[in-house]
Design a protein around this motif. Structure first.
Motif, PDB file in Angstrom:
ATOM      1  N   GLU A  89       0.833  -1.204   0.000  1.00  0.00           N
ATOM      2  CA  GLU A  89       0.000   0.000   0.000  1.00  0.00           C
ATOM      3  C   GLU A  89       0.872   1.261   0.000  1.00  0.00           C
ATOM      4  OE1 GLU A  89      -3.787  -2.001   2.425  1.00  0.00           O
ATOM      5  OE2 GLU A  89      -2.480  -0.551   3.423  1.00  0.00           O
ATOM      6  N   MET A 104       2.323   7.307   4.017  1.00  0.00           N
ATOM      7  CA  MET A 104       3.060   6.605   2.973  1.00  0.00           C
ATOM      8  C   MET A 104       4.409   6.109   3.485  1.00  0.00           C
ATOM      9  SD  MET A 104       5.751   6.935   0.634  1.00  0.00           S
ATOM     10  CE  MET A 104       5.997   8.669   0.216  1.00  0.00           C
ATOM     11  N   TYR A 142       0.848   4.222  -2.739  1.00  0.00           N
ATOM     12  CA  TYR A 142       0.697   5.640  -2.392  1.00  0.00           C
ATOM     13  C   TYR A 142       1.832   6.455  -3.019  1.00  0.00           C
ATOM     14  CZ  TYR A 142      -2.944   4.848   1.186  1.00  0.00           C
ATOM     15  OH  TYR A 142      -4.100   4.540   1.850  1.00  0.00           O
ATOM     16  N   ASP A 143       3.049   5.945  -2.913  1.00  0.00           N
ATOM     17  CA  ASP A 143       4.212   6.649  -3.451  1.00  0.00           C
ATOM     18  C   ASP A 143       4.060   6.866  -4.959  1.00  0.00           C
ATOM     19  OD1 ASP A 143       6.667   7.909  -3.291  1.00  0.00           O
ATOM     20  OD2 ASP A 143       7.821   6.074  -3.467  1.00  0.00           O
ATOM     21  N   VAL A 171      -1.604  16.132  -2.345  1.00  0.00           N
ATOM     22  CA  VAL A 171      -0.983  15.313  -1.306  1.00  0.00           C
ATOM     23  C   VAL A 171      -0.820  16.160  -0.045  1.00  0.00           C
ATOM     24  CG1 VAL A 171       1.031  13.952  -0.662  1.00  0.00           C
ATOM     25  CG2 VAL A 171       0.249  13.975  -3.045  1.00  0.00           C
ATOM     26  N   ASP A 211       1.162   6.874  -6.619  1.00  0.00           N
ATOM     27  CA  ASP A 211       0.021   7.777  -6.832  1.00  0.00           C
ATOM     28  C   ASP A 211       0.410   9.238  -6.618  1.00  0.00           C
ATOM     29  OD1 ASP A 211      -1.511   5.537  -7.306  1.00  0.00           O
ATOM     30  OD2 ASP A 211      -2.557   5.595  -5.378  1.00  0.00           O
ATOM     31  N   ASP A 222      -0.964  12.485   4.457  1.00  0.00           N
ATOM     32  CA  ASP A 222      -0.848  11.474   3.401  1.00  0.00           C
ATOM     33  C   ASP A 222       0.596  10.994   3.299  1.00  0.00           C
ATOM     34  OD1 ASP A 222      -3.538  11.705   2.669  1.00  0.00           O
ATOM     35  OD2 ASP A 222      -3.131  13.194   1.109  1.00  0.00           O
TER      36      ASP A 222
END
Length: 324
Positions: free
Chosen positions: A142, A164, A146-147, A156, A149, A160
């Motif tokens: 996950e 991450m 996230y990284d 961001v 995205d 957030d």
């Protein structure tokens, strides 16, 4: 207790004993190749160290330690494919030395082998280890997503970003320590406390990594100066600058992060100046101290003699000073 170098040697010896090339060679040779490249073996060292801190022989935790090392290297093989990275630890990456399909398949086999290593444990210990490992593995995935995205997201937030780096980096540090505590059969409170110590220290370490990428000495840090700036990564420094800076400075930073000049030194210096003038650099340093202090306060509360805690405290200081 052993020294960090002695724990590292024990892991390397056990790795050579357990992981060997067999048929089909093109599946197993890449596994042995990346596992023997080196690295600091910090996560498996923590597994063994935590086991002995709670009065259990470290050898009982070798399978759990090797599982952590296998998982970490599996993630590196797949990360290198996603990043199209040519080098890892100064050597060709697996997908460059062989090919992408071999890299994917060998990485998958490493993950499966990591799970197999838990089969040497029975009953509640097996269940606790496999449950923690599964939870941690999905969190790491996950965190990686996230990284990825964040590269294309414009909204961001600081929260957030902290989530991450917690998932991508810190949870594996916490899990390593907790695995040692699980093998040692210590109390639930101690297992949770030592996990939180590792998690908080892992966040501090990653924040420091971001800071040193911009302001560290490349000779001692071991990475290209301003690498995150060149790649337009939305780090804590970047996000904090947007939060603190005035409108014109924020627009300037956003512009700098939208360009990829052939020569990067001017861009790096301009971005660093904004990090400093906004106060983000100073606040990042304070945040690193904050997470480090939180970690050590957790360690202080663990019900162990001070002499037992000292190796972990020393490790924490050495980690943050980049001495391990």
């Amino acid at each position: 207790m052993l020294s960090i170098s002695q724990y590292r040697e024990a892991i390397i010896d056990y790795l050579h004993e357990k992981i060997r090339v067999k048929e089909p060679a093109n599946l197993y040779e890449p596994m042995v190749y990346i596992l023997e490249q080196g690295g600091k073996r910090l996560r498996p060292v923590l597994v063994l160290m935590a086991t002995e801190i709670f009065d259990c022989n470290y050898r009982k935790a070798l399978d759990a330690a090797l599982a952590i090392e296998m998982f970490h290297n599996f993630s590196l093989v797949h990360d290198d494919i996603m990043d199209d990275a040519p080098l890892r630890r100064g050597e060709q990456t697996v997908h460059e030395k062989w090919d992408i399909n071999t890299g994917i398949l060998s990485g998958d086999a490493m993950l499966i082998n990591a799970y197999q290593l838990f089969e040497s444990y029975e009953g509640d210990i097996f269940k606790e280890l496999s449950t923690l490992f599964t939870k941690t593995a999905i969190q790491v995935c996950e965190g990686q997503q996230y990284d990825i995205d964040f590269e294309t997201r414009d909204n961001v937030s600081i929260d957030d970003y902290l989530l991450m780096i917690e998932y991508k980096t810190a949870v594996l540090v916490g899990a390593s320590l907790q695995m040692g505590a699980i093998v040692a059969g210590t109390s639930k409170e101690c297992k949770e406390a030592i996990y939180q110590y590792g998690r908080l220290l892992g966040i501090a370490f990653q924040l420091q990594d971001d800071y040193l990428d911009a302001f560290g000495d490349p000779e001692t840090f071991g990475k290209q100066a301003g690498g995150d700036i060149i790649e337009n990564k939305k780090t804590f420094l970047y996000l904090k600058t947007l939060e603190l800076a005035g409108r014109s400075e924020s627009l300037q930073l956003e512009h700098l992060y939208s360009i990829s000049p052939a020569e990067n030194s001017g861009k790096i210096e301009a971005v660093k100046a904004l990090f400093e003038s906004s106060g983000a650099a100073e606040l990042t340093r304070k945040e690193i101290e904050n997470y480090t202090d939180k970690a050590f306060r957790i360690l202080d509360k663990i019900e162990l003699p001070e002499a037992k805690k000292e190796p972990l405290r020393k490790f924490g200081h050495m980690l943050m000073e980049r001495q391990v």
